[in-house]
Structures are given as C-alpha cells and as structure tokens.
Design a protein around this motif. Structure first.
Motif, PDB file in Angstrom:
ATOM      1  N   PHE A 184      41.258  36.253  58.971  1.00  0.00           N
ATOM      2  CA  PHE A 184      40.773  35.662  58.033  1.00  0.00           C
ATOM      3  C   PHE A 184      41.188  35.057  57.030  1.00  0.00           C
ATOM      4  O   PHE A 184      42.600  35.089  56.819  1.00  0.00           O
ATOM      5  CB  PHE A 184      40.165  37.578  57.189  1.00  0.00           C
ATOM      6  CG  PHE A 184      39.391  37.078  55.992  1.00  0.00           C
ATOM      7  CD1 PHE A 184      38.033  36.730  56.254  1.00  0.00           C
ATOM      8  CD2 PHE A 184      39.989  37.588  54.711  1.00  0.00           C
ATOM      9  CE1 PHE A 184      37.495  37.096  54.763  1.00  0.00           C
ATOM     10  CE2 PHE A 184      39.437  37.358  53.434  1.00  0.00           C
ATOM     11  CZ  PHE A 184      37.938  37.517  53.667  1.00  0.00           C
ATOM     12  N   PRO A 185      40.779  33.939  56.728  1.00  0.00           N
ATOM     13  CA  PRO A 185      41.173  33.154  55.859  1.00  0.00           C
ATOM     14  C   PRO A 185      41.187  33.364  54.248  1.00  0.00           C
ATOM     15  O   PRO A 185      42.162  32.832  53.438  1.00  0.00           O
ATOM     16  CB  PRO A 185      40.304  31.951  56.018  1.00  0.00           C
ATOM     17  CG  PRO A 185      38.897  32.310  56.583  1.00  0.00           C
ATOM     18  CD  PRO A 185      39.012  33.815  56.553  1.00  0.00           C
ATOM     19  N   GLY A 186      40.727  34.931  53.492  1.00  0.00           N
ATOM     20  CA  GLY A 186      40.481  34.487  52.418  1.00  0.00           C
ATOM     21  C   GLY A 186      38.852  33.598  52.275  1.00  0.00           C
ATOM     22  O   GLY A 186      38.357  33.164  52.660  1.00  0.00           O
ATOM     23  N   VAL A 187      38.981  34.258  50.675  1.00  0.00           N
ATOM     24  CA  VAL A 187      37.566  33.650  49.907  1.00  0.00           C
ATOM     25  C   VAL A 187      38.502  32.369  48.751  1.00  0.00           C
ATOM     26  O   VAL A 187      39.107  33.331  47.772  1.00  0.00           O
ATOM     27  CB  VAL A 187      36.734  35.131  49.238  1.00  0.00           C
ATOM     28  CG1 VAL A 187      35.614  34.107  49.141  1.00  0.00           C
ATOM     29  CG2 VAL A 187      36.404  35.712  50.294  1.00  0.00           C
ATOM     30  N   PRO A 188      37.547  31.508  48.754  1.00  0.00           N
ATOM     31  CA  PRO A 188      38.117  30.775  47.846  1.00  0.00           C
ATOM     32  C   PRO A 188      38.184  31.257  46.340  1.00  0.00           C
ATOM     33  O   PRO A 188      36.550  31.827  46.589  1.00  0.00           O
ATOM     34  CB  PRO A 188      37.382  29.834  47.997  1.00  0.00           C
ATOM     35  CG  PRO A 188      37.134  29.509  50.035  1.00  0.00           C
ATOM     36  CD  PRO A 188      36.904  31.026  50.069  1.00  0.00           C
ATOM     37  N   GLY A 189      38.346  31.444  45.411  1.00  0.00           N
ATOM     38  CA  GLY A 189      38.428  31.672  44.164  1.00  0.00           C
ATOM     39  C   GLY A 189      38.725  32.806  43.767  1.00  0.00           C
ATOM     40  O   GLY A 189      38.556  33.455  42.955  1.00  0.00           O
ATOM     41  N   ARG A 190      39.063  33.855  44.995  1.00  0.00           N
ATOM     42  CA  ARG A 190      39.651  34.887  44.673  1.00  0.00           C
ATOM     43  C   ARG A 190      40.830  35.450  45.509  1.00  0.00           C
ATOM     44  O   ARG A 190      41.170  35.627  46.164  1.00  0.00           O
ATOM     45  CB  ARG A 190      38.810  35.758  45.635  1.00  0.00           C
ATOM     46  CG  ARG A 190      37.003  36.063  44.823  1.00  0.00           C
ATOM     47  CD  ARG A 190      36.338  35.188  44.931  1.00  0.00           C
ATOM     48  NE  ARG A 190      35.146  35.706  44.278  1.00  0.00           N
ATOM     49  CZ  ARG A 190      34.176  35.199  44.139  1.00  0.00           C
ATOM     50  NH1 ARG A 190      34.185  33.780  44.030  1.00  0.00           N
ATOM     51  NH2 ARG A 190      32.770  35.851  43.629  1.00  0.00           N
ATOM     52  N   GLY A 191      41.770  35.081  44.147  1.00  0.00           N
ATOM     53  CA  GLY A 191      43.328  35.851  45.170  1.00  0.00           C
ATOM     54  C   GLY A 191      43.549  34.574  45.688  1.00  0.00           C
ATOM     55  O   GLY A 191      44.488  34.827  46.341  1.00  0.00           O
ATOM     56  N   GLU A 192      43.310  32.944  45.489  1.00  0.00           N
ATOM     57  CA  GLU A 192      43.926  32.508  47.190  1.00  0.00           C
ATOM     58  C   GLU A 192      45.345  31.707  46.078  1.00  0.00           C
ATOM     59  O   GLU A 192      46.412  32.103  44.717  1.00  0.00           O
ATOM     60  CB  GLU A 192      43.454  30.874  45.988  1.00  0.00           C
ATOM     61  CG  GLU A 192      41.669  30.866  46.387  1.00  0.00           C
ATOM     62  CD  GLU A 192      41.563  29.448  46.421  1.00  0.00           C
ATOM     63  OE1 GLU A 192      41.856  28.546  47.349  1.00  0.00           O
ATOM     64  OE2 GLU A 192      41.082  29.173  45.412  1.00  0.00           O
TER      65      GLU A 192
END
Length: 430
Positions: free
Chosen positions: A311-319
């Motif tokens: 899972f790469p994470g969500v842009p703009g959420r705790g990057e």
C-alpha cells in the motif's frame, strides 16, 4: 409527481435532473444563493423551475439534505419527505458489491485502503472520495479530481460506463441504503446540524439504518450504533477490543518501513510490513476499519493483511518525504483541523521521538468552503513543546497576522530551521 428539491449547493441540481428525466414536475431551490447562472440555465432548459426560496405550494415529495434547516421550507406543504441520502439510494442501481464509508475522520483513507486491497485480489473498483473519482483495474485511473462527497455525487458516478465489479463510496453524513457493507469510521464530535434541530449522529445513523448486509463500527462506539442496526445485519468492529485492531511496537524512524500486527478476533494475530513513505500510526484505524469490512468478501484474513505491504499511502494524508536534510510530513485535504494536527504532533512525539517540529499552516485552498479555524491551535501550543516554530503560509499576503504564527510566503523560507516540517493545508471538496 410534483417534487421540491431544496439546496443546489450540495447536489440538489443533480437530483433535479434525475427526477426530471423520469418525467416528474421538479422545482429546485437555491437556498444558499450559490448556484451559477450556467447551472440554472441548464436546469431550466430541462424544464426544471429554479427558485431562491421555497414556494407557498403543495408538493407530493420534498427532498432535502439531512442538514437542511426546516426554516428554508417557508410555507411549503408536502405529502412525503426524503433526505438526499434516501433519494439517491432509491434512484441509483449498481451491479456488484458496494461499500459506503462515512464518519468524522479517516473516510478517504479507508476508501483508498479498501480499493487497494480489493484490486490486489483481481477486483475492479469504481471509487468516489473527496480526492475524486478513480477506477482501479490494472492501474489506477483518475476520472475526475476533487469531487464533492455529498450523496448526489453518486448519481454522477453511476452514469460512468466502467467495467467495475465493486463500488467504494465515501459519503458525507450517512449512508444511502446502497451499501452491502456500511462503515462508520467514528462519530467524532456530535456537532449540531440543520440550525441546531438535528446533530451529526442523526445524519450518520442513516448508514446503520439502511445498510444491507454488514455494519462496521468502532468498538468503542458499539453501544451507540448497535440500536440503529436492523436485525439480521452482521456487525464487525474495529479498534481496541474489536474484531480487528492494529498494533505498533515503537520507536519508529521517519522514512523507514514499519512492522504492524493486526489482532483479528477470533482468528489470531497477523503481521505485515508497511512502507515508510506515510505516517503509519495515523493509518492504523482506517486499515482496521477496512479489514473489518473486507472480512465478508471471502478472502482469508492473513492474505488481506499481507496485501497491505504494498500500500503506497494516500496523497495528502500524512505523506512522508525528505528534501535535503529536512523531513516533510504533508497533509492536504478537507479533513485538516485542529484535532487532526494535534493528533499528528502527538504521533510524532510518541512514536518517532520528535522534539523539534516546524508547523506550517495553510488555512484554506481552492475548492474548500470551510477555513481552518486557527483559534483551535492555541491548545496545541500549550501541550506540545515539540513545536519550535509555527508559520502561516500566506503567498498573496492576504491573511491577517495571527497569534503564535509567523507569516511566510513560501515554505522554502523555513526548510532549514527545523529537522521536521508538518505542512497542513485545508483543501478539496467536503
């Protein structure tokens, strides 16, 4: 049928067009006075009457948002009434399995985790979230960026000709009745809506009232939501003591991969390693919520947990990323608030041992209707000594001077002042 729709700001125009196509006599009221002339002309060309106040007339059906104050109705009379959520649930027909996500925090992140895991197991997904409309197949295709999550946006998505087999829908203030799996991330503050005549609970409980198969709720809110769930619905909880809970062993290091244990009752405990390009501790609850919802899909829990390793994470959420010698933690989303900022500072202190953070705040960006309340920051400064500098990003010089903040025009001005910058922008549709 003679139908009155209140509120064009939150998608009433989309509902009006849908009802008009079904040969109803539709009146649409722009109660907030925000609609464009172009939008009104489009509606009128379709035979829809546009007004700025509700008329003194009789209607068969009134359709309005759950947060709409009754004062907007004036002397209007009607035989029956539906919320925007209920109307969308009756008008839209989807094939395949449908997930809906609502709650005070973590909705968008939960949606992206759901879609990512489902796609890892060969599912094709059409997703609506505050980040936009996305289609998951062999990759992720962006159909439209920054979309409102008011329930009528689902009408727009339903018209897309996509080869999907699952839907993942972020919905504000409740569910529509479309969901096979309905997820509430948290009630949060039970703030007043509809001019104080209702509360956020009255909106969000629609998710539980209308869900078809599986209700997913926080374990700590079980007693609150359970009475709202119809008989025969399977209940799955997340969080400490729930069916799924994520556990971290600290300390952690920014940018490094993180091992996470998911306690999944009654199956046992499963470990996986998550990437370090996002702030893992703030993703634990959305991940647990998603896993609790996915238990009904027939995929073994160990495989669900293992899928998260990519899972790469969500842009703009705790990057999390590094520029030169400075770590940047970036939040750019409509959910940025005093609470979310305080939570991230706490995470940085507790798990990463951080003692020097530069806090950069951008109170609002385009497409957002609600500014960040900077007064919420006062408590944060009182309890977190790790904030060694606070800056108000003010590129056009339009922001007023604010207590405890230094005004800057570009984030580059403070990059060499702190080892870590927490950069928070309230932006996007809500």
């Amino acid at each position: 049928m003679k139908i009155l729709i209140i509120d064009m700001t939150h998608g009433g125009d989309l509902l009006a067009l849908e009802y008009a196509e079904r040969e109803n006599d539709v009146t649409c009221v722009d109660c907030y006075g925000t609609s464009s002339e172009e939008k009104r002309v489009l509606l009128e060309e379709k035979g829809i009457r546009c007004m700025t106040t509700a008329p003194d007339e009789d209607f068969d059906l009134l359709v309005s948002p759950i947060h709409c104050p009754d004062s907007f109705l004036s002397n209007t009379r009607y035989e029956s009434r539906k919320t925007f959520h209920e109307a969308v649930g009756e008008l839209v027909v989807f094939r395949g399995m449908i997930f809906e996500v609502t709650g005070a925090r973590g909705k968008t992140t939960t949606c992206h985790i759901l879609s990512f895991i489902l796609n890892r197991f060969g599912r094709t997904i059409a997703q609506l979230s505050s980040r936009g409309i996305h289609f998951y197949d062999e990759g992720i295709e962006t159909i439209e960026e920054w979309v409102s999550i008011a329930p009528p946006s689902i009408l727009k998505v339903s018209r897309l000709e996509l080869p999907y087999d699952h839907w993942v829908l972020e919905v504000s203030l409740g569910g529509t009745g479309l969901a096979d799996v309905g997820i509430i991330t948290t009630l949060g503050e039970n703030y007043p809506i509809a001019a104080g005549s209702r509360t956020a609970f009255d909106g969000k409980k629609q998710m539980m009232n209308l869900v078809k198969k599986v209700a997913v709720i926080p374990e700590e809110e079980r007693e609150l939501w359970t009475p709202q769930i119809p008989p025969g619905i399977w209940v799955s909880t997340f969080g400490e003591g729930g069916n799924v809970n994520g556990v971290l062993d600290g300390p952690l290091e920014l940018g490094s991969d993180v091992e996470v244990r998911f306690k999944c009752l009654p199956l046992g405990e499963f470990s996986t390693t998550l990437k370090g390009n996002f702030l893992v501790p703030i993703y634990l609850r959305p991940m647990a919520a998603a896993l609790a919802g996915l238990k009904s899909c027939g995929i073994p829990m160990p495989q669900l947990c293992e899928a998260l390793k990519d899972f790469p994470g969500v842009p703009g959420r705790g990057e999390v990323y590094k520029e030169g010698e400075t770590w940047i933690i970036k939040d750019h989303n409509p959910g940025v608030s005093g609470h979310s900022i305080e939570f991230e500072i706490s995470i940085l202190e507790k798990f990463y041992g951080v003692d020097d953070v530069g806090l950069v705040i951008e109170p609002t960006a385009k497409r957002v209707r609600e500014r960040l309340d900077l007064k919420e920051m006062d408590l944060i400064f009182d309890v977190h000594d790790s904030i060694k500098g606070a800056y108000l990003l003010n590129p056009e010089g339009k922001e007023k001077e604010v207590k405890n903040f230094t005004s800057i025009q570009d984030i580059g001005e403070v990059m060499d002042r702190h080892p870590i910058i927490l950069w928070c922008t309230k932006g996007g549709f809500i």
